[in-house]
Design a protein around this motif. Structure first.
Motif, PDB file in Angstrom:
ATOM      1  N   LYS A 108     -10.638  40.856 -44.270  1.00  0.00           N
ATOM      2  CA  LYS A 108     -12.136  40.183 -45.002  1.00  0.00           C
ATOM      3  C   LYS A 108     -11.824  38.905 -45.449  1.00  0.00           C
ATOM      4  O   LYS A 108     -12.716  37.955 -45.181  1.00  0.00           O
ATOM      5  N   THR A 109     -10.697  38.549 -45.957  1.00  0.00           N
ATOM      6  CA  THR A 109     -10.321  37.355 -46.301  1.00  0.00           C
ATOM      7  C   THR A 109     -10.242  36.121 -45.092  1.00  0.00           C
ATOM      8  O   THR A 109     -10.708  35.180 -45.461  1.00  0.00           O
ATOM      9  N   ILE A 110      -9.534  36.508 -44.282  1.00  0.00           N
ATOM     10  CA  ILE A 110      -9.692  35.769 -43.100  1.00  0.00           C
ATOM     11  C   ILE A 110     -10.929  35.333 -42.542  1.00  0.00           C
ATOM     12  O   ILE A 110     -11.442  34.201 -42.228  1.00  0.00           O
ATOM     13  N   GLY A 111     -11.903  36.403 -42.716  1.00  0.00           N
ATOM     14  CA  GLY A 111     -13.312  36.200 -42.215  1.00  0.00           C
ATOM     15  C   GLY A 111     -14.010  35.144 -43.155  1.00  0.00           C
ATOM     16  O   GLY A 111     -14.750  34.272 -42.767  1.00  0.00           O
ATOM     17  N   THR A 168     -12.365  31.651 -42.473  1.00  0.00           N
ATOM     18  CA  THR A 168     -13.034  30.930 -41.209  1.00  0.00           C
ATOM     19  C   THR A 168     -14.338  30.238 -41.370  1.00  0.00           C
ATOM     20  O   THR A 168     -14.594  29.504 -40.917  1.00  0.00           O
ATOM     21  N   LYS A 169     -15.331  30.953 -42.450  1.00  0.00           N
ATOM     22  CA  LYS A 169     -16.543  30.207 -42.520  1.00  0.00           C
ATOM     23  C   LYS A 169     -16.447  28.986 -43.335  1.00  0.00           C
ATOM     24  O   LYS A 169     -17.143  28.074 -43.620  1.00  0.00           O
ATOM     25  N   LEU A 170     -15.029  28.831 -43.959  1.00  0.00           N
ATOM     26  CA  LEU A 170     -14.892  27.344 -44.629  1.00  0.00           C
ATOM     27  C   LEU A 170     -14.510  26.475 -43.825  1.00  0.00           C
ATOM     28  O   LEU A 170     -13.922  25.260 -44.406  1.00  0.00           O
ATOM     29  N   LYS A 171     -13.878  26.816 -42.587  1.00  0.00           N
ATOM     30  CA  LYS A 171     -13.242  25.929 -41.731  1.00  0.00           C
ATOM     31  C   LYS A 171     -13.975  24.493 -41.684  1.00  0.00           C
ATOM     32  O   LYS A 171     -13.132  23.507 -41.516  1.00  0.00           O
ATOM     33  N   THR A 172     -15.124  24.274 -41.726  1.00  0.00           N
ATOM     34  CA  THR A 172     -15.847  22.940 -41.285  1.00  0.00           C
ATOM     35  C   THR A 172     -15.722  22.286 -42.834  1.00  0.00           C
ATOM     36  O   THR A 172     -15.566  20.993 -42.756  1.00  0.00           O
ATOM     37  N   GLU A 173     -15.469  22.962 -43.873  1.00  0.00           N
ATOM     38  CA  GLU A 173     -15.624  22.083 -45.149  1.00  0.00           C
ATOM     39  C   GLU A 173     -14.008  22.097 -45.433  1.00  0.00           C
ATOM     40  O   GLU A 173     -13.752  20.776 -46.068  1.00  0.00           O
ATOM     41  N   ALA A 225      -4.359  28.650 -43.663  1.00  0.00           N
ATOM     42  CA  ALA A 225      -4.428  29.817 -44.610  1.00  0.00           C
ATOM     43  C   ALA A 225      -4.730  31.176 -43.677  1.00  0.00           C
ATOM     44  O   ALA A 225      -4.311  32.045 -43.795  1.00  0.00           O
ATOM     45  N   GLU A 226      -5.688  30.800 -42.716  1.00  0.00           N
ATOM     46  CA  GLU A 226      -5.861  31.972 -41.810  1.00  0.00           C
ATOM     47  C   GLU A 226      -4.869  32.453 -40.778  1.00  0.00           C
ATOM     48  O   GLU A 226      -4.368  33.392 -40.673  1.00  0.00           O
ATOM     49  N   ILE A 227      -3.948  31.490 -40.410  1.00  0.00           N
ATOM     50  CA  ILE A 227      -2.661  31.573 -39.603  1.00  0.00           C
ATOM     51  C   ILE A 227      -1.534  32.441 -40.267  1.00  0.00           C
ATOM     52  O   ILE A 227      -1.171  33.358 -39.803  1.00  0.00           O
ATOM     53  N   LEU A 228      -1.561  31.911 -41.804  1.00  0.00           N
ATOM     54  CA  LEU A 228      -0.662  32.622 -42.588  1.00  0.00           C
ATOM     55  C   LEU A 228      -0.911  34.092 -42.805  1.00  0.00           C
ATOM     56  O   LEU A 228       0.007  34.946 -42.816  1.00  0.00           O
TER      57      LEU A 228
END
Length: 80
Positions: free
Chosen positions: A27-30, A33-38, A46-49
């Motif tokens: 859920k946190t990865i999701g 992912t929404k914050l990637k552009t920001e 963080a997503e990879i970790l």
């Protein structure tokens, strides 16, 4: 991985605590992912970790489970 019965076969069943922590991490990865552009590279890191730590929990590594839980607690403000 638990749902991919075509490519993966679980040898050991995870207990409820492990499943709960993995679901929280997914859920946190999701959310990340929404914050990637920001946030760019920081969000990607963080997503990879988190994905790496989720994968490590499938190897029956207590250390990986502990690290994953600490990452989630820090993100949610549960720890200093």
């Amino acid at each position: 991985m638990e749902k991919d019965t075509k490519h993966v076969e679980a040898i050991l069943d995870a207990d409820d605590e492990i499943r709960r922590i993995r679901q929280s991490a997914q859920k946190t990865i999701g959310e990340i992912t929404k914050l990637k552009t920001e946030k760019g590279d920081m969000a990607t890191g963080a997503e990879i970790l988190l994905a790496f730590l989720i994968l490590q929990t499938h190897d029956e590594s207590d250390d990986a489970l502990d690290l994953l839980e600490v990452c989630l607690l820090r993100r949610s403000g549960g720890m200093g």
